[in-house]
Structure formats: C-alpha cells, structure tokens
Motif scaffolding. Sequence first.
Motif, PDB file in Angstrom:
ATOM      1  N   GLU A  56       0.831  -1.198   0.000  1.00  0.00           N
ATOM      2  CA  GLU A  56       0.000   0.000   0.000  1.00  0.00           C
ATOM      3  C   GLU A  56       0.864   1.245   0.000  1.00  0.00           C
ATOM      4  OE1 GLU A  56      -2.087  -0.574   3.665  1.00  0.00           O
ATOM      5  OE2 GLU A  56      -3.591  -1.849   2.686  1.00  0.00           O
ATOM      6  N   ALA A  57       0.276   2.340  -0.420  1.00  0.00           N
ATOM      7  CA  ALA A  57       0.977   3.616  -0.378  1.00  0.00           C
ATOM      8  C   ALA A  57       0.697   4.280   0.963  1.00  0.00           C
ATOM      9  CB  ALA A  57       0.489   4.511  -1.512  1.00  0.00           C
ATOM     10  N   ALA A  58       1.730   4.393   1.788  1.00  0.00           N
ATOM     11  CA  ALA A  58       1.577   5.058   3.084  1.00  0.00           C
ATOM     12  C   ALA A  58       1.902   6.534   2.915  1.00  0.00           C
ATOM     13  CB  ALA A  58       2.517   4.421   4.100  1.00  0.00           C
ATOM     14  N   HIS A  59       1.062   7.378   3.474  1.00  0.00           N
ATOM     15  CA  HIS A  59       1.312   8.819   3.406  1.00  0.00           C
ATOM     16  C   HIS A  59       2.320   9.216   4.472  1.00  0.00           C
ATOM     17  CE1 HIS A  59      -2.371   8.739   1.104  1.00  0.00           C
ATOM     18  NE2 HIS A  59      -2.230  10.009   0.812  1.00  0.00           N
ATOM     19  N   VAL A  60       3.298  10.012   4.077  1.00  0.00           N
ATOM     20  CA  VAL A  60       4.281  10.483   5.038  1.00  0.00           C
ATOM     21  C   VAL A  60       3.617  11.432   6.033  1.00  0.00           C
ATOM     22  CG1 VAL A  60       6.383  11.851   5.320  1.00  0.00           C
ATOM     23  CG2 VAL A  60       6.241  10.148   3.504  1.00  0.00           C
ATOM     24  N   GLU A  61       2.750  12.292   5.525  1.00  0.00           N
ATOM     25  CA  GLU A  61       2.049  13.242   6.387  1.00  0.00           C
ATOM     26  C   GLU A  61       0.576  12.910   6.423  1.00  0.00           C
ATOM     27  OE1 GLU A  61       3.534  16.169   7.735  1.00  0.00           O
ATOM     28  OE2 GLU A  61       4.750  17.049   6.149  1.00  0.00           O
ATOM     29  N   ARG A  62      -0.093  13.443   7.407  1.00  0.00           N
ATOM     30  CA  ARG A  62      -1.542  13.313   7.426  1.00  0.00           C
ATOM     31  C   ARG A  62      -2.095  14.030   6.208  1.00  0.00           C
ATOM     32  NH1 ARG A  62      -1.815   9.048  10.430  1.00  0.00           N
ATOM     33  NH2 ARG A  62      -1.293   9.356  12.611  1.00  0.00           N
ATOM     34  N   ARG A  63      -3.165  13.506   5.673  1.00  0.00           N
ATOM     35  CA  ARG A  63      -3.723  14.003   4.429  1.00  0.00           C
ATOM     36  C   ARG A  63      -3.870  15.512   4.327  1.00  0.00           C
ATOM     37  NH1 ARG A  63      -6.227  10.115   1.222  1.00  0.00           N
ATOM     38  NH2 ARG A  63      -6.024   8.109   2.193  1.00  0.00           N
ATOM     39  N   TRP A  64      -4.371  16.112   5.383  1.00  0.00           N
ATOM     40  CA  TRP A  64      -4.713  17.533   5.290  1.00  0.00           C
ATOM     41  C   TRP A  64      -3.486  18.445   5.288  1.00  0.00           C
ATOM     42  CZ3 TRP A  64      -6.131  14.339   9.367  1.00  0.00           C
ATOM     43  CH2 TRP A  64      -5.402  14.479  10.533  1.00  0.00           C
ATOM     44  N   ARG A  65      -2.309  17.892   5.460  1.00  0.00           N
ATOM     45  CA  ARG A  65      -1.093  18.701   5.511  1.00  0.00           C
ATOM     46  C   ARG A  65      -0.579  19.090   4.127  1.00  0.00           C
ATOM     47  NH1 ARG A  65       2.414  17.349   9.758  1.00  0.00           N
ATOM     48  NH2 ARG A  65       1.320  17.371  11.717  1.00  0.00           N
ATOM     49  N   TYR A  66      -1.065  18.418   3.094  1.00  0.00           N
ATOM     50  CA  TYR A  66      -0.490  18.652   1.780  1.00  0.00           C
ATOM     51  C   TYR A  66      -0.898  19.988   1.202  1.00  0.00           C
ATOM     52  CZ  TYR A  66       0.982  13.917   2.126  1.00  0.00           C
ATOM     53  OH  TYR A  66       1.573  12.777   2.566  1.00  0.00           O
ATOM     54  N   GLY A  67      -0.012  20.619   0.491  1.00  0.00           N
ATOM     55  CA  GLY A  67      -0.269  21.902  -0.122  1.00  0.00           C
ATOM     56  C   GLY A  67      -1.033  21.751  -1.417  1.00  0.00           C
ATOM     57  N   GLN A  68      -1.121  22.823  -2.156  1.00  0.00           N
ATOM     58  CA  GLN A  68      -1.899  22.809  -3.389  1.00  0.00           C
ATOM     59  C   GLN A  68      -1.336  21.842  -4.428  1.00  0.00           C
ATOM     60  OE1 GLN A  68      -4.896  24.185  -4.531  1.00  0.00           O
ATOM     61  NE2 GLN A  68      -5.069  24.240  -2.331  1.00  0.00           N
ATOM     62  N   GLU A  69      -0.054  21.593  -4.372  1.00  0.00           N
ATOM     63  CA  GLU A  69       0.536  20.692  -5.365  1.00  0.00           C
ATOM     64  C   GLU A  69       0.135  19.238  -5.108  1.00  0.00           C
ATOM     65  OE1 GLU A  69       3.839  20.899  -2.269  1.00  0.00           O
ATOM     66  OE2 GLU A  69       2.034  21.961  -2.862  1.00  0.00           O
ATOM     67  N   GLY A  70      -0.388  18.992  -3.908  1.00  0.00           N
ATOM     68  CA  GLY A  70      -0.847  17.646  -3.598  1.00  0.00           C
ATOM     69  C   GLY A  70       0.300  16.698  -3.264  1.00  0.00           C
ATOM     70  N   VAL A  71      -0.008  15.441  -3.295  1.00  0.00           N
ATOM     71  CA  VAL A  71       0.953  14.416  -2.917  1.00  0.00           C
ATOM     72  C   VAL A  71       1.919  14.138  -4.069  1.00  0.00           C
ATOM     73  CG1 VAL A  71       1.180  12.009  -2.194  1.00  0.00           C
ATOM     74  CG2 VAL A  71      -0.769  13.356  -1.422  1.00  0.00           C
ATOM     75  N   THR A  72       3.213  14.138  -3.764  1.00  0.00           N
ATOM     76  CA  THR A  72       4.200  13.763  -4.765  1.00  0.00           C
ATOM     77  C   THR A  72       4.713  12.362  -4.424  1.00  0.00           C
ATOM     78  OG1 THR A  72       6.104  14.578  -3.543  1.00  0.00           O
ATOM     79  CG2 THR A  72       4.928  16.186  -4.917  1.00  0.00           C
ATOM     80  N   ALA A  73       5.480  11.795  -5.338  1.00  0.00           N
ATOM     81  CA  ALA A  73       5.983  10.432  -5.109  1.00  0.00           C
ATOM     82  C   ALA A  73       6.838  10.353  -3.838  1.00  0.00           C
ATOM     83  CB  ALA A  73       6.775   9.963  -6.320  1.00  0.00           C
ATOM     84  N   ALA A  74       7.505  11.469  -3.498  1.00  0.00           N
ATOM     85  CA  ALA A  74       8.334  11.471  -2.294  1.00  0.00           C
ATOM     86  C   ALA A  74       7.480  11.425  -1.023  1.00  0.00           C
ATOM     87  CB  ALA A  74       9.232  12.700  -2.268  1.00  0.00           C
ATOM     88  N   ASP A  75       6.225  11.804  -1.165  1.00  0.00           N
ATOM     89  CA  ASP A  75       5.337  11.874  -0.006  1.00  0.00           C
ATOM     90  C   ASP A  75       4.678  10.553   0.353  1.00  0.00           C
ATOM     91  OD1 ASP A  75       5.612  14.665   0.483  1.00  0.00           O
ATOM     92  OD2 ASP A  75       4.278  15.058  -1.201  1.00  0.00           O
ATOM     93  N   ILE A  76       4.894   9.568  -0.496  1.00  0.00           N
ATOM     94  CA  ILE A  76       4.331   8.260  -0.165  1.00  0.00           C
ATOM     95  C   ILE A  76       5.428   7.213  -0.162  1.00  0.00           C
ATOM     96  CG2 ILE A  76       1.958   8.700  -0.916  1.00  0.00           C
ATOM     97  CD1 ILE A  76       2.628   7.218  -3.522  1.00  0.00           C
ATOM     98  N   VAL A  77       5.216   6.209   0.643  1.00  0.00           N
ATOM     99  CA  VAL A  77       6.157   5.107   0.753  1.00  0.00           C
ATOM    100  C   VAL A  77       5.350   3.828   0.561  1.00  0.00           C
ATOM    101  CG1 VAL A  77       7.804   3.951   2.290  1.00  0.00           C
ATOM    102  CG2 VAL A  77       7.549   6.429   2.395  1.00  0.00           C
TER     103      VAL A  77
END
Length: 112
Positions: A56-77
């Motif tokens: 699964e793709a784990a989010h590095v940060e809680r969902r609501w923390r992401y900026g307008q650019e959204g989730v990048t590949a570095a933000d998921i593990v």
Amino acid sequence: MAFELRPVPKPKHKRRSKTAKQRGQVTKPVYAMAWERSGGRCERCGKAEGQAWTLEAAHVERRWRYGQEGVTAADIVILCGPSTDSHTCHHWADYTRVGREWLLKQREVNKR
Ligand SMILES: [Zn+2]
C-alpha cells in the motif's frame, strides 16, 4: 451560425482550492513512480506482495497537511499492509512514533 460569440471571457484561473481530501489523494502517475522506486517491494522490509498482505501507499504526512501541489511520489512510501494489521509495516509507520519518524526520514531519501 452554429457558434455564437459569447461576450463573457473564459475564466483564466482553475477551480478554486482543492479540498483536503483531493490534496491527499495519490494520483496514478504518482503511485506509479513510487511503485517503480520500490521495485514492487515493501520499502521497509523488502517483502514482495504476497497472499497474506498487500502493498500500500503510506502517506508520510496526514492528508490535510499537503499543499496545493498535492501528494508527490516522495510523499508516499510503499509498505506492506493492511495498516489495520499490527504486524505490517504500514501499521508500524502509521501508528508508532518511531514509524512516523522513519517515514519523514524516508521522504528525505526519496527526494534525492
Ligand atoms: Zn513491510
């Protein structure tokens, strides 16, 4: 004439702010990049997808923390899950303090 000239110009800006949910969403290309990076294995324990678990793709940060650019590949593990199973890396990463710290470090590694 099939097409009338419309006096109102098209809006130049895109839709307003995305919702927190949209910002936290992992888009297909982002997921594909992370998946390729992982080599199809859990990025913590190296397990390939098996019958008893999923990757699964784990989010590095809680969902609501992401900026307008959204989730990048570095933000998921990519981690083995499901996160509801306490024996998996996704659970460890999401629910333990060391796990969350590891995720943050992993993001720095992924950015390189
Ligand atoms: Zn794992």
